[in-house]
Design a protein around this motif. Structure first.
Motif, PDB file in Angstrom:
ATOM      1  N   ALA B 304       0.850  -1.187   0.000  1.00  0.00           N
ATOM      2  CA  ALA B 304       0.000   0.000   0.000  1.00  0.00           C
ATOM      3  C   ALA B 304       0.887   1.239   0.000  1.00  0.00           C
ATOM      4  O   ALA B 304       2.061   1.189   0.398  1.00  0.00           O
ATOM      5  CB  ALA B 304      -0.904  -0.014   1.225  1.00  0.00           C
ATOM      6  N   HIS B 305       0.341   2.328  -0.440  1.00  0.00           N
ATOM      7  CA  HIS B 305       1.067   3.595  -0.491  1.00  0.00           C
ATOM      8  C   HIS B 305       1.506   3.993   0.920  1.00  0.00           C
ATOM      9  O   HIS B 305       0.784   3.762   1.893  1.00  0.00           O
ATOM     10  CB  HIS B 305       0.115   4.658  -1.050  1.00  0.00           C
ATOM     11  CG  HIS B 305       0.813   5.815  -1.669  1.00  0.00           C
ATOM     12  ND1 HIS B 305       1.485   6.747  -0.916  1.00  0.00           N
ATOM     13  CD2 HIS B 305       0.953   6.198  -2.962  1.00  0.00           C
ATOM     14  CE1 HIS B 305       1.999   7.651  -1.731  1.00  0.00           C
ATOM     15  NE2 HIS B 305       1.694   7.346  -2.986  1.00  0.00           N
ATOM     16  N   GLY B 306       2.683   4.597   1.035  1.00  0.00           N
ATOM     17  CA  GLY B 306       3.180   5.013   2.350  1.00  0.00           C
ATOM     18  C   GLY B 306       2.242   5.969   3.074  1.00  0.00           C
ATOM     19  O   GLY B 306       2.170   5.978   4.301  1.00  0.00           O
ATOM     20  N   ARG B 307       1.499   6.761   2.289  1.00  0.00           N
ATOM     21  CA  ARG B 307       0.593   7.728   2.914  1.00  0.00           C
ATOM     22  C   ARG B 307      -0.804   7.149   3.119  1.00  0.00           C
ATOM     23  O   ARG B 307      -1.754   7.892   3.347  1.00  0.00           O
ATOM     24  CB  ARG B 307       0.502   8.971   2.031  1.00  0.00           C
ATOM     25  CG  ARG B 307       1.703   9.893   2.161  1.00  0.00           C
ATOM     26  CD  ARG B 307       1.583  11.043   1.198  1.00  0.00           C
ATOM     27  NE  ARG B 307       1.898  10.623  -0.154  1.00  0.00           N
ATOM     28  CZ  ARG B 307       1.440  11.220  -1.260  1.00  0.00           C
ATOM     29  NH1 ARG B 307       0.639  12.242  -1.161  1.00  0.00           N
ATOM     30  NH2 ARG B 307       1.779  10.778  -2.451  1.00  0.00           N
ATOM     31  N   SER B 308      -0.923   5.862   3.025  1.00  0.00           N
ATOM     32  CA  SER B 308      -2.250   5.225   3.086  1.00  0.00           C
ATOM     33  C   SER B 308      -3.034   5.609   4.324  1.00  0.00           C
ATOM     34  O   SER B 308      -2.518   5.612   5.433  1.00  0.00           O
ATOM     35  CB  SER B 308      -2.098   3.703   3.065  1.00  0.00           C
ATOM     36  OG  SER B 308      -1.717   3.273   1.800  1.00  0.00           O
ATOM     37  N   ASN B 309      -4.312   5.914   4.085  1.00  0.00           N
ATOM     38  CA  ASN B 309      -5.227   6.100   5.211  1.00  0.00           C
ATOM     39  C   ASN B 309      -6.009   4.795   5.404  1.00  0.00           C
ATOM     40  O   ASN B 309      -5.749   3.801   4.718  1.00  0.00           O
ATOM     41  CB  ASN B 309      -6.154   7.298   4.960  1.00  0.00           C
ATOM     42  CG  ASN B 309      -7.040   7.072   3.745  1.00  0.00           C
ATOM     43  OD1 ASN B 309      -7.050   5.994   3.157  1.00  0.00           O
ATOM     44  ND2 ASN B 309      -7.776   8.092   3.361  1.00  0.00           N
ATOM     45  N   ALA B 310      -6.967   4.821   6.337  1.00  0.00           N
ATOM     46  CA  ALA B 310      -7.696   3.589   6.676  1.00  0.00           C
ATOM     47  C   ALA B 310      -8.375   2.980   5.456  1.00  0.00           C
ATOM     48  O   ALA B 310      -8.334   1.759   5.259  1.00  0.00           O
ATOM     49  CB  ALA B 310      -8.719   3.884   7.758  1.00  0.00           C
ATOM     50  N   ARG B 311      -8.972   3.838   4.620  1.00  0.00           N
ATOM     51  CA  ARG B 311      -9.711   3.323   3.464  1.00  0.00           C
ATOM     52  C   ARG B 311      -8.771   2.594   2.501  1.00  0.00           C
ATOM     53  O   ARG B 311      -9.097   1.515   1.984  1.00  0.00           O
ATOM     54  CB  ARG B 311     -10.401   4.487   2.755  1.00  0.00           C
ATOM     55  CG  ARG B 311     -11.223   4.090   1.585  1.00  0.00           C
ATOM     56  CD  ARG B 311     -12.159   5.214   1.176  1.00  0.00           C
ATOM     57  NE  ARG B 311     -12.492   5.105  -0.213  1.00  0.00           N
ATOM     58  CZ  ARG B 311     -11.997   5.882  -1.174  1.00  0.00           C
ATOM     59  NH1 ARG B 311     -11.160   6.838  -0.856  1.00  0.00           N
ATOM     60  NH2 ARG B 311     -12.355   5.716  -2.417  1.00  0.00           N
ATOM     61  N   ALA B 312      -7.617   3.188   2.285  1.00  0.00           N
ATOM     62  CA  ALA B 312      -6.649   2.559   1.384  1.00  0.00           C
ATOM     63  C   ALA B 312      -6.189   1.214   1.949  1.00  0.00           C
ATOM     64  O   ALA B 312      -6.030   0.240   1.203  1.00  0.00           O
ATOM     65  CB  ALA B 312      -5.458   3.484   1.175  1.00  0.00           C
ATOM     66  N   VAL B 313      -5.999   1.170   3.264  1.00  0.00           N
ATOM     67  CA  VAL B 313      -5.550  -0.085   3.886  1.00  0.00           C
ATOM     68  C   VAL B 313      -6.639  -1.158   3.762  1.00  0.00           C
ATOM     69  O   VAL B 313      -6.355  -2.311   3.418  1.00  0.00           O
ATOM     70  CB  VAL B 313      -5.155   0.149   5.361  1.00  0.00           C
ATOM     71  CG1 VAL B 313      -4.852  -1.166   6.068  1.00  0.00           C
ATOM     72  CG2 VAL B 313      -3.947   1.088   5.446  1.00  0.00           C
ATOM     73  N   THR B 314      -7.881  -0.760   4.018  1.00  0.00           N
ATOM     74  CA  THR B 314      -8.989  -1.725   3.875  1.00  0.00           C
ATOM     75  C   THR B 314      -8.991  -2.284   2.450  1.00  0.00           C
ATOM     76  O   THR B 314      -9.108  -3.494   2.247  1.00  0.00           O
ATOM     77  CB  THR B 314     -10.354  -1.042   4.143  1.00  0.00           C
ATOM     78  OG1 THR B 314     -10.314  -0.452   5.423  1.00  0.00           O
ATOM     79  CG2 THR B 314     -11.503  -2.023   4.066  1.00  0.00           C
TER      80      THR B 314
END
Lengths: 375, 352
Positions: B304-314
């Motif tokens: 995942a992108h280093g700047r990932s937020n919760a939505r990106a992680v999900t």
């Protein structure tokens, strides 16, 4: 007294109860019966039964379901059966309408669950009397039902099971604190006003609260996290109330409380595995979760592993060829506990609850949910 | 049940956003178990505040972490108990089935390379990246194309490039729901003979031995147009291309900001275009994609992108779940096996 007499002499009262024109009053203990040691009070919908009422369609579906269609949560039936042993009382207080008694009773019979009391909400009476606030009211319905039940059969200990869909945590704590005389009449009056109880109902509840045998009897409360609510939100209710994701976690806490044996915990686990909704890994993770939240100690979990091993040797797992050898299961559970590392769970607060504020917050929460299209 | 190991301490917003993303994934993926690897005290402080399924999120303690700016080899040597090292090890030991991390890319790739076996038929791994394109693709109208390798293998051979093409195609099929992804080699001209020797040889092999929807060579300008669904290149070129695409995109945003500040007319123009800009933002929202895979290993790894937020992680966890449910690794290995067989039959045919 008069009603009790009437009930004996005329079947019309039973018919009245069945169609919801009369309230069903639990009979209480027979004369001369010993004092019960432990009463377990259960809610039904979202606590024992997987019920969806988040939409009108869900409600309609739930109303026309047969007993065979209704699904209990995995482990709940085994737990209820285990709790019923040793002469303990099972009292069910549900917000489902009285018209559903037949199908709900049939479901409990199908599951082999025996009970001593089964109280449902008389919404037909509320409608006929134009008491529409009472249709959704939680505290003005459940609290007097529980008080009345306790007056009829005051057990030494009580354990309560509810869920996170409605105000069960508040009602159960209020009930427990009333019995332990930690809530004054004045506070109760204000709570009843905040929960929008009708005046005559409030007067009746105050009278019940005055007459109920006082004792710090409620030792444990469980909130089944059906909505998967954040467990931290329940910290303010103190260590006696434990939010659980499933009934294996409830069984672990009851094992810690010395209410259940390791063998009984195994039966709860087996029922969950048989449901097909849980695997051994889920159970091991459930153990880890409840330890991480500081509700069961590592020592108790390890003790359970030893006791369960003994129970397995004495045949608790006999005939279960679908499972790995018990020592292997116990090993994986111990491993899961070890993986946890440092536990930094803040202990639940043990401060007096501000019930009026809690009720106001609950109403606000419900309004918000309605606004967003949730029940 | 698919066990997805998540590096809880990797990423700019770890552990809070990572744990939050994992908690949400536990509610959405009934057949998955999420294993959060990281400082159990830190994870334990965040998790109870969130809606999640306590029977499906487990914590595996790892006391240290590799920071985003640390040198991968040095960091892994100094911190063998770092969350990414422990997470990779869990999968290698068979206690997890896939990995998701928003942490230090170099450290993640290196840790995987040291502990995970390669897929049969694959010699070297490829890190893929997704980028938005003009054309959409697949049954989900996916606006993203895949480019690989973007840095895992700096100097790839023709054989490696063929492997990348097979892996990229299998991934696009599964994740974008694209039945016949268009695969292209990145070169300095569309003709088969253009480009460095390994690209020319890969072109010939892809035409002769694979049943991929290989459309030939494309040039750099074809990438944002979306001419190909899977763009295959060496790690060195891919990394340069990816950084340039990111740089151009950031410059456009900065220019728009500048325009917004400078003149009222420009500002009004931007307001008039705001809905189109919003649409563009939605298309290019990498958070909805979640992450990009490191392909070639026996286990799926979604970076995942280093700047990932919760939505990106999900979403990254959901992509990992999809890779497991769709048997991505097995599909790649099978295709590589078929390819080998076809190549040896051809060789026999030539010799006999």
């Amino acid at each position: 007294m008069m009603r009790a007499l009437l009930r004996r002499v005329t079947p019309l009262v039973r018919v009245g109860e069945k169609i919801g024109l009369l309230d069903h009053i639990p009979p209480g203990l027979p004369e001369g019966a010993p004092r019960p040691r432990h009463t377990f009070r259960w809610d039904l919908d979202k606590t024992y039964l997987r019920t969806e009422f988040d939409s009108i369609v869900d409600l309609a579906k739930s109303a026309i379901e047969t007993a065979a269609d209704k699904q209990a949560y995995p482990g709940a039936t085994a737990l209820l059966r285990a709790l019923r042993q040793d002469g303990n009382r099972i009292c069910i207080v549900s917000g489902s309408p009285t018209q559903m008694r037949q199908v709900l009773a049939a479901k409990l019979a199908l599951d082999g669950v025996e009970y001593d009391e089964f109280v449902l909400k008389n919404n037909l009476k509320n409608i006929l009397r134009g008491r529409f606030r009472s249709l959704r009211a939680q505290i003005p319905y459940k609290l007097p039902a529980m008080l009345r039940s306790r007056i009829g059969a005051p057990a030494e200990h009580e354990t309560l099971f509810g869920d996170d869909a409605e105000a069960d945590a508040i009602i159960y704590c209020l009930y427990a604190d009333l019995l332990a005389q930690r809530v004054s009449t004045d506070v109760l009056e204000r709570v009843l006003v905040a929960s929008r109880a009708y005046e005559d109902d409030a007067a009746r509840i105050l009278e019940l609260a005055r007459t109920v045998p006082k004792e710090d009897a409620v030792t444990r409360m469980f909130i089944h996290l059906d909505r998967r609510s954040p467990p931290l939100g329940y910290r303010r209710f103190g260590p006696r109330l434990v939010p659980v994701f499933n009934y294996f976690q409830a069984a672990l806490v009851l094992y810690q409380d010395k209410v259940l044996s390791a063998r009984q915990v195994i039966f709860v686990a087996l029922e969950m595995l048989d449901s097909g909704q849980y695997e051994l890994g889920h159970l091991a993770t459930s153990v880890q979760d409840i330890i991480r939240r500081g509700r069961v100690t590592r020592e108790v979990a390890l003790q359970l592993s030893e006791d369960a091993s003994e129970a397995a040797k004495s045949g608790a797992l006999s005939g279960r060829t679908d499972l790995p050898p018990f020592e292997q299961i116990a090993q994986s559970f111990r491993q899961r506990v070890r993986e946890l590392g440092v536990i930094d769970a803040p202990p639940p607060t043990d401060e007096p609850l501000d019930y009026v504020r809690l009720v106001d917050e609950e109403h606000e929460h419900r309004r918000t949910r309605r606004k967003h299209g949730m029940s | 049940m698919h066990r997805i190991v998540v590096d809880a301490m990797g990423g700019d917003h770890a552990p809070d956003e990572i744990v939050q993303g994992a908690a949400e994934a536990s509610l959405q993926l009934a057949s998955a178990e999420i294993i959060l690897v990281g400082d159990s005290a830190a994870v334990g402080r965040v998790l109870p505040r969130l809606r999640h399924d306590g029977a499906r999120v487990r914590v595996h303690h790892a006391p240290t972490r590799v920071e985003m700016d640390e040198k991968p080899a040095e960091a892994l040597a100094a911190k063998p108990d770092a969350s990414i090292a422990v997470a990779v090890d869990l999968v290698a030991r068979g206690e997890g089935d896939a990995l998701v991390s928003a942490g230090n890319t170099g450290a993640s790739v290196l840790a995987c390379a040291r502990r995970w076996p390669m897929l049969d038929g694959i010699r070297r791994a490829a890190l893929a990246a997704v980028y938005p394109t003009e054309l959409r693709r697949g049954e989900k109208d996916d606006p993203f194309s895949l480019i690989l390798d973007v840095g895992a293998t700096i100097d790839a051979t023709a054989e490696d490039l063929v492997g990348f093409a097979v892996m990229g195609s299998a991934y696009a099929k599964l994740v974008s729901g694209n039945r016949r992804p268009r695969v292209a080699l990145l070169s300095n001209g569309t003709e088969a003979g253009k480009g460095p020797p390994e690209v020319v040889a890969a072109h010939a092999a892809l035409v002769a031995t694979t049943e991929l929807n290989f459309i030939g060579n494309i040039e750099g300008l074809d990438i944002p147009r979306g001419v190909a669904d899977v763009v295959v290149t060496t790690g060195f070129v891919g990394n340069v291309v990816l950084k340039m695409l990111e740089g151009v995109s950031e410059t456009v945003v900065r220019l728009a900001r500048y325009a917004h500040k400078e003149r009222l007319a420009w500002r009004l123009g931007l307001v008039a275009l705001s809905s189109a800009i919003d649409q563009l933002k939605a298309i290019t929202d990498w958070q909805q994609y979640g992450g990009a895979p490191l392909l070639g290993f026996r286990y799926p790894f979604i970076k995942a992108h280093g700047r990932s937020n919760a939505r990106a992680v999900t979403n990254a966890i959901k992509v990992a779940h999809k890779a497991l449910a769709g048997n991505l690794a097995a599909n790649i290995a099978r295709t590589m096996g078929e390819l080998d067989e076809r190549a040896s039959r051809r060789a026999q045919g030539v010799t006999t």
